[in-house]
Write a protein that holds these residues in place. Structure first.
Motif, mmCIF file in Angstrom:
data_model
loop_
_atom_site.group_PDB
_atom_site.id
_atom_site.type_symbol
_atom_site.label_atom_id
_atom_site.label_comp_id
_atom_site.label_asym_id
_atom_site.label_seq_id
_atom_site.Cartn_x
_atom_site.Cartn_y
_atom_site.Cartn_z
ATOM 1 N N ALA A 124 -11.770 -52.398 31.448
ATOM 2 C CA ALA A 124 -10.547 -52.163 31.672
ATOM 3 C C ALA A 124 -9.451 -52.907 30.965
ATOM 4 O O ALA A 124 -8.437 -52.661 31.130
ATOM 5 N N ALA A 125 -9.964 -54.548 30.759
ATOM 6 C CA ALA A 125 -8.946 -55.104 29.953
ATOM 7 C C ALA A 125 -8.716 -54.756 28.317
ATOM 8 O O ALA A 125 -9.702 -54.337 27.788
ATOM 9 N N PRO A 126 -7.520 -54.528 27.945
ATOM 10 C CA PRO A 126 -7.112 -54.223 26.865
ATOM 11 C C PRO A 126 -7.479 -55.103 25.697
ATOM 12 O O PRO A 126 -6.708 -56.364 25.706
ATOM 13 N N LEU A 127 -8.682 -54.790 24.860
ATOM 14 C CA LEU A 127 -8.878 -55.981 23.974
ATOM 15 C C LEU A 127 -9.014 -55.338 22.525
ATOM 16 O O LEU A 127 -9.645 -54.093 22.547
ATOM 17 N N ILE A 128 -8.848 -56.053 21.307
ATOM 18 C CA ILE A 128 -9.153 -55.677 20.153
ATOM 19 C C ILE A 128 -9.545 -56.784 19.390
ATOM 20 O O ILE A 128 -9.124 -57.992 19.521
ATOM 21 N N ARG A 129 -10.188 -56.511 18.244
ATOM 22 C CA ARG A 129 -10.774 -57.622 17.282
ATOM 23 C C ARG A 129 -9.694 -57.904 16.536
ATOM 24 O O ARG A 129 -8.707 -56.946 15.988
ATOM 25 N N SER A 130 -9.927 -59.248 15.800
ATOM 26 C CA SER A 130 -8.952 -59.780 14.839
ATOM 27 C C SER A 130 -9.203 -58.872 13.714
ATOM 28 O O SER A 130 -10.317 -58.695 13.262
ATOM 29 N N GLY A 131 -8.227 -58.759 12.994
ATOM 30 C CA GLY A 131 -8.166 -57.962 11.604
ATOM 31 C C GLY A 131 -7.779 -56.583 11.820
ATOM 32 O O GLY A 131 -7.704 -56.023 10.851
ATOM 33 N N ALA A 132 -7.897 -55.965 13.018
ATOM 34 C CA ALA A 132 -7.609 -54.648 13.221
ATOM 35 C C ALA A 132 -6.121 -54.121 12.765
ATOM 36 O O ALA A 132 -5.267 -55.054 13.187
ATOM 37 N N PRO A 133 -6.072 -53.128 12.560
ATOM 38 C CA PRO A 133 -4.515 -52.537 12.323
ATOM 39 C C PRO A 133 -3.754 -52.253 13.578
ATOM 40 O O PRO A 133 -4.449 -52.126 14.733
ATOM 41 N N MET A 134 -2.563 -52.581 13.504
ATOM 42 C CA MET A 134 -1.548 -52.316 14.691
ATOM 43 C C MET A 134 -1.732 -50.970 15.162
ATOM 44 O O MET A 134 -1.396 -50.499 16.385
ATOM 45 N N SER A 135 -1.985 -49.953 14.323
ATOM 46 C CA SER A 135 -2.264 -48.457 14.703
ATOM 47 C C SER A 135 -3.302 -48.651 16.091
ATOM 48 O O SER A 135 -3.291 -47.732 16.760
ATOM 49 N N GLU A 136 -4.385 -49.307 15.831
ATOM 50 C CA GLU A 136 -5.537 -49.398 16.698
ATOM 51 C C GLU A 136 -4.984 -49.935 17.986
ATOM 52 O O GLU A 136 -5.257 -49.601 19.041
ATOM 53 N N ALA A 137 -4.072 -51.092 17.723
ATOM 54 C CA ALA A 137 -3.797 -51.981 18.765
ATOM 55 C C ALA A 137 -2.484 -51.181 19.819
ATOM 56 O O ALA A 137 -2.561 -51.031 20.962
ATOM 57 N N LEU A 138 -1.742 -50.157 19.097
ATOM 58 C CA LEU A 138 -0.953 -49.307 19.830
ATOM 59 C C LEU A 138 -1.695 -48.338 20.437
ATOM 60 O O LEU A 138 -1.386 -48.128 21.788
ATOM 61 N N LEU A 139 -2.873 -47.928 20.176
ATOM 62 C CA LEU A 139 -3.470 -46.961 20.940
ATOM 63 C C LEU A 139 -4.168 -47.614 22.078
ATOM 64 O O LEU A 139 -4.390 -46.826 23.119
ATOM 65 N N VAL A 140 -4.743 -48.912 21.996
ATOM 66 C CA VAL A 140 -5.374 -49.587 23.363
ATOM 67 C C VAL A 140 -4.352 -49.667 24.185
ATOM 68 O O VAL A 140 -4.461 -49.552 25.309
ATOM 69 N N MET A 141 -3.089 -50.233 23.911
ATOM 70 C CA MET A 141 -2.022 -50.607 24.469
ATOM 71 C C MET A 141 -1.576 -49.213 25.436
ATOM 72 O O MET A 141 -1.303 -49.272 26.611
ATOM 73 N N THR A 142 -1.482 -48.109 24.713
ATOM 74 C CA THR A 142 -1.219 -46.794 25.374
ATOM 75 C C THR A 142 -2.220 -46.473 26.499
ATOM 76 O O THR A 142 -1.981 -46.041 27.527
ATOM 77 N N GLN A 143 -3.635 -46.441 26.114
ATOM 78 C CA GLN A 143 -4.679 -46.340 27.030
ATOM 79 C C GLN A 143 -4.855 -47.142 28.066
ATOM 80 O O GLN A 143 -4.786 -46.537 29.175
ATOM 81 N N LYS A 144 -4.573 -48.487 28.032
ATOM 82 C CA LYS A 144 -4.771 -49.107 29.239
ATOM 83 C C LYS A 144 -3.570 -49.417 29.972
ATOM 84 O O LYS A 144 -3.728 -49.873 31.093
ATOM 85 N N SER A 145 -2.304 -49.035 29.545
ATOM 86 C CA SER A 145 -1.164 -49.434 30.202
ATOM 87 C C SER A 145 -0.692 -50.415 30.823
ATOM 88 O O SER A 145 -0.227 -50.517 32.005
#
Length: 341
Positions: free
Chosen positions: A230-251
Motif C-alpha cells: 500500500a506504500a507508494p515506493l519506486i526504485r532510484s533511477g526510475a523515470p518520473m513517468s513511472e513515479a507519476l503512475l505510482v503517485m496516481t495509483q496510491k493517491s
C-alpha cells in the motif's frame, strides 16, 4: 412545602470591569486561594517528615504482591474512589471498598498480600474500625492519610501520611474543601510516584485507556500506517513517468524513492512536481526531482507524535521506516479520523 435555604442571588457581572466587585467571583477567588495555600503547606510538609513517610508508603506498596485497597467514608470516600481509579489506571492494581460494606462481608475482598490505604481527615471515623482490626489481625500493611498521628487511624497505621492543619475554604470551617483538595493531591502524588517507580510506559497507559481521545493520542503509528504494497515506493533511477503512475495509483500525493538495498533515500511530493514542472519532467529520473533525506517516523512512535510532525512541517504524509527501510506510510487523514486535532 420545603423551602430552599438559598438566598436571592446578586446580579451577575455583565462586563470584565465588574468582575472584581462581584460577591460570587470574590468567593470563588477566595476559595481557590485558600486551597492553593493548603497545597503549598502540603508541598512544604513533603520536604520534611511527611516526605519520609511518603517514601515508606511507596516502598510498602511496591514491595506488596497484591493490590491497594482504598477505603474511606463521606468526602474522604469520594476522594478514595478517585485515588483508587488513578492508581489502577497508572499501573498499580487498586480498588475501593466502602467501610460499611466491608463490615458486612466485603472484608473478604482484602487479601494478606494487599495494602490498605485508609483515608480520614480526623482519623476517628468509626466506620473504619473493622477494617483497622482486620488489617491488624491478618497483618495487612496499612497506610493512612489523616491529619492526626495520635488518632485511632494514625496509631493503627504502619505508615501514617499526616496532612498539615490548614483552614477550610468554607467560611464556617465545616465543609471539607481544602482538606479534601490535599487528600486528592497526595493520592495523585502516590500514583505518580508508583508509576515512575514501575517504569510505566505510554504503551501501558494505552492498554488501560483504549477508548476516547486519550486512546487516540496513545495509538501507535504501526496501528494506522498503510503497510506493505500500500506504500507508494519506486526504485532510484526510475523515470518520473513511472513515479507519476505510482503517485496516481496510491493517491497519497507522494512517492518514496529507495536504493538497491531498499533504503529510503528520498521522496517526490506534489510540491516537487510543481517546482520541476516543464515539458521534460516525465523523462527526468526521480533522483533529479526528489527531496533527499525526507522526514520519517518509526512504527513504534505514537500517532500523536506523527501528527505533531506533520502539522509542524505543514506536510501531509510521513514514511514509516524500520532501520532505514520503509515499512509503510502514515497520512494526515488517517490521524484526523482518530480524532487527533
Amino acid at each position: 412545602m420545603a423551602q430552599s435555604l438559598r438566598s436571592t442571588p446578586a446580579a451577575a457581572p455583565r462586563d470584565v470591569s465588574d468582575v472584581e466587585s462581584s460577591a460570587s467571583v470574590a468567593a470563588a477567588i477566595r476559595t481557590v486561594e485558600i486551597e492553593q495555600a493548603g497545597l503549598g503547606s502540603l508541598a512544604g510538609a513533603l520536604k520534611g517528615a511527611l516526605g519520609l513517610a511518603f517514601a515508606r508508603a511507596v516502598e510498602t506498596i511496591v514491595a506488596s504482591k497484591g493490590r491497594v485497597v482504598v477505603s474511606g467514608i463521606g468526602k474522604s470516600g469520594h476522594i478514595g474512589r478517585k485515588v483508587a481509579a488513578t492508581l489502577a489506571s497508572t499501573g498499580t492494581p487498586a480498588f475501593f471498598v466502602h467501610p460499611a460494606e466491608a463490615s458486612h462481608g466485603d472484608l473478604g475482598m482484602i487479601a494478606p498480600d494487599d495494602v490498605i490505604l485508609a483515608i480520614s481527615w480526623s482519623g476517628e471515623t468509626a466506620e473504619l474500625r473493622d477494617i483497622l482490626q482486620y488489617a491488624h489481625r491478618f497483618r495487612v500493611p496499612l497506610v493512612a492519610i489523616t491529619s492526626s498521628l495520635e488518632s485511632a487511624l494514625g496509631r493503627a497505621a504502619d505508615v501514617a501520611l499526616v496532612l498539615p492543619h490548614v483552614g477550610e475554604a468554607c467560611p464556617h470551617g465545616l465543609a471539607p474543601t481544602t482538606s479534601t483538595t490535599m487528600q486528592l493531591a497526595l493520592g495523585d502524588a502516590l500514583s505518580v510516584a508508583l508509576l515512575e517507580s514501575g517504569k510505566f510506559t505510554p504503551g501501558d497507559f494505552k492498554r488501560f485507556h483504549p477508548g476516547g481521545k486519550l486512546g487516540a493520542v496513545l495509538t501507535f503509528v504501526r496501528d494506522v500506517m498503510h503497510a506493505g504494497d500500500a506504500a507508494p515506493l519506486i526504485r532510484s533511477g526510475a523515470p518520473m513517468s513511472e513515479a507519476l503512475l505510482v503517485m496516481t495509483q496510491k493517491s497519497f500525493g507522494c512517492v518514496g524513492v529507495v536504493d538497491e538495498a531498499g533504503m529510503l533515500i528520498g521522496i517526490v511530493t506534489d510540491g516537487d512536481l510543481r517546482r520541476h514542472m516543464g515539458p521534460g519532467l516525465t523523462a527526468m529520473a526521480v533522483d533529479q526531482v526528489m527531496t533527499r533525506s525526507p522526514r520519517v517516523i518509526r512504527p513504534d512512535d505514537l500517532a500523536a507524535g506523527a501528527m505533531s510532525e506533520l502539522e509542524g512541517r505543514a506536510i501531509t504524509a510521513l514514511f514509516v521506516v524500520d532501520q532505514g527501510r520503509p515499512v509503510g506510510l502514515v497520512h494526515i487523514h488517517d490521524l484526523l479520523k482518530l480524532g487527533l486535532v
